[in-house]
Structure formats: C-alpha cells, structure tokens
Design a protein around this motif. Structure first.
Motif, PDB file in Angstrom:
ATOM      1  N   GLU A  73      -3.764   1.171  -4.604  1.00  0.00           N
ATOM      2  CA  GLU A  73      -2.444   0.311  -4.566  1.00  0.00           C
ATOM      3  C   GLU A  73      -2.561  -0.154  -3.226  1.00  0.00           C
ATOM      4  O   GLU A  73      -2.142  -1.432  -3.043  1.00  0.00           O
ATOM      5  CB  GLU A  73      -1.026   1.524  -4.653  1.00  0.00           C
ATOM      6  CG  GLU A  73      -0.992   1.849  -6.239  1.00  0.00           C
ATOM      7  CD  GLU A  73       0.304   2.795  -6.208  1.00  0.00           C
ATOM      8  OE1 GLU A  73       0.638   3.507  -5.070  1.00  0.00           O
ATOM      9  OE2 GLU A  73       0.868   2.847  -7.118  1.00  0.00           O
ATOM     10  N   ASP A  74      -2.728   0.619  -2.049  1.00  0.00           N
ATOM     11  CA  ASP A  74      -2.925   0.068  -0.755  1.00  0.00           C
ATOM     12  C   ASP A  74      -3.999  -1.398  -0.639  1.00  0.00           C
ATOM     13  O   ASP A  74      -3.580  -1.775  -0.276  1.00  0.00           O
ATOM     14  CB  ASP A  74      -3.289   1.148   0.216  1.00  0.00           C
ATOM     15  CG  ASP A  74      -2.213   2.093   0.539  1.00  0.00           C
ATOM     16  OD1 ASP A  74      -0.936   1.702   0.024  1.00  0.00           O
ATOM     17  OD2 ASP A  74      -2.305   3.164   1.021  1.00  0.00           O
ATOM     18  N   ALA A  75      -5.109  -0.788  -1.443  1.00  0.00           N
ATOM     19  CA  ALA A  75      -6.155  -2.094  -1.453  1.00  0.00           C
ATOM     20  C   ALA A  75      -5.487  -3.241  -2.173  1.00  0.00           C
ATOM     21  O   ALA A  75      -5.697  -4.373  -1.742  1.00  0.00           O
ATOM     22  CB  ALA A  75      -7.604  -1.396  -1.860  1.00  0.00           C
ATOM     23  N   LEU A  76      -4.855  -3.265  -3.099  1.00  0.00           N
ATOM     24  CA  LEU A  76      -4.453  -4.119  -3.853  1.00  0.00           C
ATOM     25  C   LEU A  76      -3.154  -5.143  -3.093  1.00  0.00           C
ATOM     26  O   LEU A  76      -3.238  -6.304  -3.221  1.00  0.00           O
ATOM     27  CB  LEU A  76      -4.058  -3.837  -5.289  1.00  0.00           C
ATOM     28  CG  LEU A  76      -5.309  -3.256  -6.178  1.00  0.00           C
ATOM     29  CD1 LEU A  76      -4.525  -2.917  -7.612  1.00  0.00           C
ATOM     30  CD2 LEU A  76      -6.168  -4.451  -6.501  1.00  0.00           C
ATOM     31  N   LEU A  77      -2.438  -4.129  -2.621  1.00  0.00           N
ATOM     32  CA  LEU A  77      -1.393  -4.936  -1.838  1.00  0.00           C
ATOM     33  C   LEU A  77      -1.965  -5.597  -0.432  1.00  0.00           C
ATOM     34  O   LEU A  77      -1.485  -6.612  -0.370  1.00  0.00           O
ATOM     35  CB  LEU A  77      -0.312  -3.821  -1.141  1.00  0.00           C
ATOM     36  CG  LEU A  77       0.652  -3.455  -2.235  1.00  0.00           C
ATOM     37  CD1 LEU A  77       1.517  -2.122  -1.900  1.00  0.00           C
ATOM     38  CD2 LEU A  77       1.373  -4.351  -2.870  1.00  0.00           C
ATOM     39  N   GLY A  78      -2.880  -5.089   0.179  1.00  0.00           N
ATOM     40  CA  GLY A  78      -3.707  -5.815   1.124  1.00  0.00           C
ATOM     41  C   GLY A  78      -4.425  -7.000   0.998  1.00  0.00           C
ATOM     42  O   GLY A  78      -4.197  -8.036   1.310  1.00  0.00           O
TER      43      GLY A  78
END
Length: 95
Positions: A73-78
C-alpha cells in the motif's frame, strides 16, 4: 520503491501475492500452484522478501509466507504521488 516494482513486474510473483492475500501459505503450498522448479520458486520468494512484501517464518524445514500488505500500500501510494495524484491519508481528509 524500486524493489517493490521489480517484484511486481513478474506475473508469478504477482500470483504469489494474490494467493497470500487469502491466507498465509507454506513454500510447498505456493510452489504446487506453479509449473516451475522449487529453486525457481525460491528465487521468486527471495525477490518478494527483498522488497519486504512478504514475511517468512521458518519452523524446522517448513517456511510459511505472509503478505505484508502495508508495504505494498505504501509503495503504491508513493507511486501515485509521484504522478501528482493527491490521495486522502485518513477518513478526516475524505470529508
């Protein structure tokens, strides 16, 4: 973030993550789902671990993998923010 997208670039690794969304699975259970050798699957598991997308717990000779959804999730949001998408970070932001 590069290691996450490297891990996601392969369809076998994406399928492993999809299977782990359902429940934690052993390396043997996961390997049985693919028509490739165990050493090939081991290499895929290593890429997923290096990207911090899965946790691996060893008990004797059995390794159980679990999905680390927050890392994905963090990677996709970034990634979305790189392209200027402003995404709400909490329910308060959505009001």
């Amino acid at each position: 973030m590069n290691s996450v997208f490297k891990a996601l670039s392969d369809p076998t690794r994406r399928k492993v993550l999809e299977l782990l969304r359902e429940r934690p699975m052993t390396a043997g259970e996961l390997s049985a789902q693919f028509p490739v050798s165990r050493p090939t699957m081991s290499a895929h598991f290593n890429v997923l671990k290096e990207a911090d997308l899965v946790d691996a717990e060893r008990r004797g000779t059995t390794v159980t993998y679990r999905l680390k959804l927050t890392v994905l999730e963090d990677a996709l949001l970034g990634f979305a923010q790189v392209f200027g998408f402003k995404l709400p970070s909490s329910k308060e932001d959505q009001k």
